[in-house]
Scaffold this motif. Structure first.
Motif, PDB file in Angstrom:
ATOM      1  N   ARG A 126       3.142  -2.692   0.562  1.00  0.00           N
ATOM      2  CA  ARG A 126       1.934  -1.990   1.014  1.00  0.00           C
ATOM      3  C   ARG A 126       0.701  -2.545   0.314  1.00  0.00           C
ATOM      4  O   ARG A 126      -0.356  -2.673   0.915  1.00  0.00           O
ATOM      5  CB  ARG A 126       2.061  -0.491   0.757  1.00  0.00           C
ATOM      6  N   GLU A 127       0.855  -2.854  -0.948  1.00  0.00           N
ATOM      7  CA  GLU A 127      -0.262  -3.408  -1.726  1.00  0.00           C
ATOM      8  C   GLU A 127      -0.708  -4.756  -1.153  1.00  0.00           C
ATOM      9  O   GLU A 127      -1.906  -5.013  -0.994  1.00  0.00           O
ATOM     10  CB  GLU A 127       0.151  -3.564  -3.194  1.00  0.00           C
ATOM     11  N   GLU A 128       0.245  -5.617  -0.837  1.00  0.00           N
ATOM     12  CA  GLU A 128      -0.093  -6.932  -0.276  1.00  0.00           C
ATOM     13  C   GLU A 128      -0.783  -6.789   1.075  1.00  0.00           C
ATOM     14  O   GLU A 128      -1.765  -7.485   1.354  1.00  0.00           O
ATOM     15  CB  GLU A 128       1.170  -7.791  -0.141  1.00  0.00           C
ATOM     16  N   LEU A 129      -0.271  -5.885   1.918  1.00  0.00           N
ATOM     17  CA  LEU A 129      -0.903  -5.670   3.217  1.00  0.00           C
ATOM     18  C   LEU A 129      -2.312  -5.113   3.033  1.00  0.00           C
ATOM     19  O   LEU A 129      -3.247  -5.543   3.713  1.00  0.00           O
ATOM     20  CB  LEU A 129      -0.071  -4.718   4.078  1.00  0.00           C
ATOM     21  N   ALA A 130      -2.463  -4.178   2.108  1.00  0.00           N
ATOM     22  CA  ALA A 130      -3.776  -3.587   1.852  1.00  0.00           C
ATOM     23  C   ALA A 130      -4.781  -4.659   1.450  1.00  0.00           C
ATOM     24  O   ALA A 130      -5.918  -4.677   1.940  1.00  0.00           O
ATOM     25  CB  ALA A 130      -3.669  -2.517   0.768  1.00  0.00           C
ATOM     26  N   GLN A 131      -4.371  -5.565   0.606  1.00  0.00           N
ATOM     27  CA  GLN A 131      -5.259  -6.661   0.181  1.00  0.00           C
ATOM     28  C   GLN A 131      -5.602  -7.561   1.366  1.00  0.00           C
ATOM     29  O   GLN A 131      -6.755  -7.946   1.542  1.00  0.00           O
ATOM     30  CB  GLN A 131      -4.613  -7.479  -0.942  1.00  0.00           C
ATOM     31  N   GLU A 132      -4.606  -7.881   2.164  1.00  0.00           N
ATOM     32  CA  GLU A 132      -4.816  -8.728   3.349  1.00  0.00           C
ATOM     33  C   GLU A 132      -5.787  -8.078   4.333  1.00  0.00           C
ATOM     34  O   GLU A 132      -6.615  -8.739   4.948  1.00  0.00           O
ATOM     35  CB  GLU A 132      -3.466  -8.985   4.029  1.00  0.00           C
ATOM     36  N   MET A 133      -5.678  -6.751   4.473  1.00  0.00           N
ATOM     37  CA  MET A 133      -6.495  -6.003   5.434  1.00  0.00           C
ATOM     38  C   MET A 133      -7.825  -5.544   4.852  1.00  0.00           C
ATOM     39  O   MET A 133      -8.669  -5.021   5.565  1.00  0.00           O
ATOM     40  CB  MET A 133      -5.717  -4.771   5.919  1.00  0.00           C
ATOM     41  N   ASN A 134      -7.975  -5.688   3.533  1.00  0.00           N
ATOM     42  CA  ASN A 134      -9.175  -5.225   2.843  1.00  0.00           C
ATOM     43  C   ASN A 134      -9.342  -3.700   2.964  1.00  0.00           C
ATOM     44  O   ASN A 134     -10.415  -3.193   3.267  1.00  0.00           O
ATOM     45  CB  ASN A 134     -10.425  -5.950   3.336  1.00  0.00           C
ATOM     46  N   VAL A 135      -8.220  -3.000   2.769  1.00  0.00           N
ATOM     47  CA  VAL A 135      -8.197  -1.538   2.752  1.00  0.00           C
ATOM     48  C   VAL A 135      -7.410  -1.106   1.515  1.00  0.00           C
ATOM     49  O   VAL A 135      -6.821  -1.933   0.819  1.00  0.00           O
ATOM     50  CB  VAL A 135      -7.549  -0.938   4.027  1.00  0.00           C
ATOM     51  N   SER A 136      -7.379   0.181   1.253  1.00  0.00           N
ATOM     52  CA  SER A 136      -6.616   0.678   0.108  1.00  0.00           C
ATOM     53  C   SER A 136      -5.133   0.773   0.447  1.00  0.00           C
ATOM     54  O   SER A 136      -4.749   0.875   1.611  1.00  0.00           O
ATOM     55  CB  SER A 136      -7.140   2.054  -0.313  1.00  0.00           C
ATOM     56  N   ARG A 137      -4.317   0.759  -0.593  1.00  0.00           N
ATOM     57  CA  ARG A 137      -2.882   0.946  -0.418  1.00  0.00           C
ATOM     58  C   ARG A 137      -2.607   2.326   0.183  1.00  0.00           C
ATOM     59  O   ARG A 137      -1.698   2.505   0.987  1.00  0.00           O
ATOM     60  CB  ARG A 137      -2.182   0.784  -1.772  1.00  0.00           C
ATOM     61  N   GLN A 138      -3.453   3.300  -0.183  1.00  0.00           N
ATOM     62  CA  GLN A 138      -3.310   4.653   0.354  1.00  0.00           C
ATOM     63  C   GLN A 138      -3.550   4.673   1.863  1.00  0.00           C
ATOM     64  O   GLN A 138      -2.898   5.433   2.579  1.00  0.00           O
ATOM     65  CB  GLN A 138      -4.277   5.617  -0.349  1.00  0.00           C
ATOM     66  N   ALA A 139      -4.480   3.849   2.344  1.00  0.00           N
ATOM     67  CA  ALA A 139      -4.730   3.772   3.786  1.00  0.00           C
ATOM     68  C   ALA A 139      -3.478   3.287   4.506  1.00  0.00           C
ATOM     69  O   ALA A 139      -3.075   3.854   5.530  1.00  0.00           O
ATOM     70  CB  ALA A 139      -5.911   2.859   4.090  1.00  0.00           C
ATOM     71  N   VAL A 140      -2.842   2.256   3.976  1.00  0.00           N
ATOM     72  CA  VAL A 140      -1.611   1.735   4.573  1.00  0.00           C
ATOM     73  C   VAL A 140      -0.536   2.816   4.561  1.00  0.00           C
ATOM     74  O   VAL A 140       0.163   3.030   5.562  1.00  0.00           O
ATOM     75  CB  VAL A 140      -1.132   0.462   3.842  1.00  0.00           C
ATOM     76  N   TYR A 141      -0.416   3.532   3.444  1.00  0.00           N
ATOM     77  CA  TYR A 141       0.552   4.629   3.349  1.00  0.00           C
ATOM     78  C   TYR A 141       0.291   5.670   4.440  1.00  0.00           C
ATOM     79  O   TYR A 141       1.224   6.118   5.118  1.00  0.00           O
ATOM     80  CB  TYR A 141       0.473   5.277   1.959  1.00  0.00           C
ATOM     81  N   LYS A 142      -0.966   6.067   4.617  1.00  0.00           N
ATOM     82  CA  LYS A 142      -1.319   7.073   5.626  1.00  0.00           C
ATOM     83  C   LYS A 142      -0.977   6.580   7.025  1.00  0.00           C
ATOM     84  O   LYS A 142      -0.448   7.332   7.845  1.00  0.00           O
ATOM     85  CB  LYS A 142      -2.800   7.431   5.541  1.00  0.00           C
ATOM     86  N   TRP A 143      -1.270   5.316   7.324  1.00  0.00           N
ATOM     87  CA  TRP A 143      -0.958   4.770   8.644  1.00  0.00           C
ATOM     88  C   TRP A 143       0.543   4.842   8.899  1.00  0.00           C
ATOM     89  O   TRP A 143       0.986   5.224   9.969  1.00  0.00           O
ATOM     90  CB  TRP A 143      -1.407   3.333   8.768  1.00  0.00           C
ATOM     91  N   GLU A 144       1.318   4.410   7.907  1.00  0.00           N
ATOM     92  CA  GLU A 144       2.768   4.326   8.083  1.00  0.00           C
ATOM     93  C   GLU A 144       3.441   5.694   8.108  1.00  0.00           C
ATOM     94  O   GLU A 144       4.570   5.817   8.581  1.00  0.00           O
ATOM     95  CB  GLU A 144       3.379   3.451   6.988  1.00  0.00           C
ATOM     96  N   ASN A 145       2.782   6.708   7.603  1.00  0.00           N
ATOM     97  CA  ASN A 145       3.350   8.049   7.571  1.00  0.00           C
ATOM     98  C   ASN A 145       2.652   8.996   8.538  1.00  0.00           C
ATOM     99  O   ASN A 145       2.806  10.216   8.433  1.00  0.00           O
ATOM    100  CB  ASN A 145       3.319   8.589   6.139  1.00  0.00           C
ATOM    101  N   ASN A 146       1.905   8.420   9.475  1.00  0.00           N
ATOM    102  CA  ASN A 146       1.232   9.175  10.533  1.00  0.00           C
ATOM    103  C   ASN A 146       0.328  10.288   9.995  1.00  0.00           C
ATOM    104  O   ASN A 146       0.194  11.339  10.589  1.00  0.00           O
ATOM    105  CB  ASN A 146       2.257   9.739  11.521  1.00  0.00           C
ATOM    106  N   LYS A 147      -0.294   9.998   8.860  1.00  0.00           N
ATOM    107  CA  LYS A 147      -1.256  10.927   8.279  1.00  0.00           C
ATOM    108  C   LYS A 147      -2.677  10.472   8.582  1.00  0.00           C
ATOM    109  O   LYS A 147      -3.635  11.122   8.210  1.00  0.00           O
ATOM    110  CB  LYS A 147      -1.038  11.052   6.773  1.00  0.00           C
TER     111      LYS A 147
END
Length: 104
Positions: free
Chosen positions: A21-42
């Motif tokens: 999630r951290e690597e994707l967040a860096q690639e996307m220029n978003v927070s790791r928490q944003a990736v977590y929320k996307w993946e958990n439908n939050k």
């Protein structure tokens, strides 16, 4: 074939690319928490990030969102909130296109 919701689809695609999630967040220029929320439908990625994700994972936008009916409904609701003068906004037009793509 079982259709995955957007969060499940995003997590599966990230794991197939062997990204944390951290690597994707860096690639996307978003927070790791944003990736977590996307993946958990939050929460949902905005259209700009959906496009980046589709490019990164080499899938179409349709493939990302077609199985998630709640996300499709959110697009429709969000579009109804916008005023007609928003038609000049490219994000608005892409949202409308995505809604129509989901119906065909």
């Amino acid at each position: 074939m079982v259709k995955l919701n957007l969060g499940e689809q995003l997590q599966r695609l990230r794991e197939e690319k062997n990204l944390s999630r951290e690597e994707l967040a860096q690639e996307m220029n978003v927070s790791r928490q944003a990736v977590y929320k996307w993946e958990n439908n939050k929460g949902y990625p905005d259209i700009e990030n959906l496009i980046k994700l589709s490019d990164l994972y080499n899938v179409t936008l349709d493939e990302l969102i077609k199985g998630d009916h709640s996300f499709q409904k959110k697009i429709v609701i969000d579009q109804k909130k916008n005023k007609i003068e928003d038609l000049s906004d490219p994000g608005f037009m892409i949202g409308i296109i995505l809604v129509f793509v989901g119906y065909f």
